[in-house]
Enzyme design. Sequence first.
Site, short mmCIF file in Angstrom:
data_model
loop_
_atom_site.label_atom_id
_atom_site.label_comp_id
_atom_site.label_asym_id
_atom_site.label_seq_id
_atom_site.Cartn_x
_atom_site.Cartn_y
_atom_site.Cartn_z
N GLY A 12 0.82 -1.20 0.00
CA GLY A 12 0.00 0.00 0.00
C GLY A 12 0.85 1.26 0.00
O GLY A 12 1.83 1.34 0.74
N ASN A 113 5.66 -5.41 5.64
CA ASN A 113 5.96 -6.79 6.02
C ASN A 113 6.16 -7.71 4.82
O ASN A 113 7.13 -8.48 4.76
CB ASN A 113 4.79 -7.34 6.86
CG ASN A 113 4.81 -6.81 8.28
OD1 ASN A 113 5.86 -6.76 8.90
ND2 ASN A 113 3.66 -6.40 8.78
N ASP A 143 0.49 1.38 8.47
CA ASP A 143 0.00 0.54 9.57
C ASP A 143 0.94 0.53 10.77
O ASP A 143 0.55 0.15 11.87
CB ASP A 143 -0.19 -0.90 9.09
CG ASP A 143 -1.28 -1.03 8.04
OD1 ASP A 143 -2.08 -0.08 7.90
OD2 ASP A 143 -1.32 -2.06 7.34
N ARG A 191 -5.59 -3.04 9.55
CA ARG A 191 -5.72 -4.49 9.58
C ARG A 191 -5.66 -5.01 11.02
O ARG A 191 -6.54 -4.70 11.80
CB ARG A 191 -4.65 -5.15 8.71
CG ARG A 191 -4.90 -6.64 8.45
CD ARG A 191 -4.05 -7.17 7.32
NE ARG A 191 -4.48 -6.61 6.05
CZ ARG A 191 -5.54 -7.04 5.35
NH1 ARG A 191 -6.26 -8.04 5.81
NH2 ARG A 191 -5.85 -6.49 4.21
N LEU A 301 -7.89 7.89 1.52
CA LEU A 301 -7.55 9.28 1.85
C LEU A 301 -6.48 9.34 2.93
O LEU A 301 -5.62 10.23 2.92
CB LEU A 301 -8.80 10.03 2.31
CG LEU A 301 -9.89 10.25 1.26
CD1 LEU A 301 -11.13 10.86 1.90
CD2 LEU A 301 -9.38 11.16 0.14
#
Length: 410
Positions: A12, A113, A143, A191, A301
Amino acid sequence: MQGNIIVGQSGGPTAAINSSLAGVYRTARDRGAGKIFGMLHGIQGLLQERYIDLSEFIITELDAELLKRTPAAFLGSCRYKLPGIHENRGVYEKIFNILDKLNIETFIYIGGNDSMDTIKKLSDYAIVTGHPARFIGCPKTIDNDLALTDHTPGFGSAAKYIGTSVKEIIRDSFCLEYEKGLVSVVEIMGRNAGWLTGAAALAKGEDCAGPDLIYLPELPFDIEKFGLKVQELLSKKPSVVVAVSEGVRLPDGRYVCELGQSLDFVDAFGHKQLSGTANYLASYIAGEFGCKTRTIELSSLQRSASHCASRVDILEAYQVGGAAVKAADEGDSGKMVILNRLSDDPYQSGTEVKDVHKIANDEKLVPREWVNEDGNYVTDAFVNYVRPLIQGDVSPIMVDGIPRHLFRPV
């Protein structure tokens, strides 16, 4: 540094990922590297021999500054899982033949990761075959769940955007009063790790009470208990704002979002596409109490808002890009650059490298002691950890009232 470098981006995107790319490019150039190639869409694109010479796009100092301020992955990203060496040796032979063709001395992968899994496998293959190329991971993920590093580039800017947006949502929620009240449920990425959701607490200050409830995925989520807490709050105030992680789970392990829909899409790394948590909870509250509800998904966003980027984050992203090149030039391979927090007041950080085998496929979660006893808010220790990472602004380069980005034709 005499050979060529190739750099890719994976997973991402973030508001700071291209600042790391700029750090790689500038440091490699300063250290005398030959050509600096960029993989188009990561390792998947490299397997298709899709790459560019970055010097054709980063021509001036202004180009480098624009790149640092450009959100998303300039080179394009992917979610491609390399097979194990024993499963498909041919894939590795193809990759290394391409690296030899391009005279690649250093391979740098900017990602989270799953990207570190790629670095681990490629560096292992190089060791097995005696190949001289060096493989270095450059951390990136909103994250903030990479092991061993204090935090990850990309997280600070996303946290800043979340804190800002939640504060604006709270302000908006008090504009109109409804007979049975208003409940706004804000769904935040992350997540299985609640770092981003916890950042909603940054909205709290002298001019704002902050969100009423914050639910992280590290703790089991009790829907009935949640409903009772919302009912209690509605009896005291006309508007309630809840920040909830997309990955909150029931005590039996099911994601809450699975209650409202089936999660059919699973990526190459086995991750389910999580969406609909806020929508389900808002519908539940509306059905139970008859109040008005709103669902707000920050979605992409929160990772693409370069207009709200943290200066600390952009500078550190650039720093780890340069540190990755430096580590490879000094002989390291199979490593990832990490950030060490040296001081909170004044905030200072530094870099070093750690064995990627101790990082890949691991998840750093929010410590239990950073969540309150009831499991519905974060503690001051959490906020004190995040706050230094959101400091400062990076002014966009504006053209006709809109930020200018570095453009690469598709």
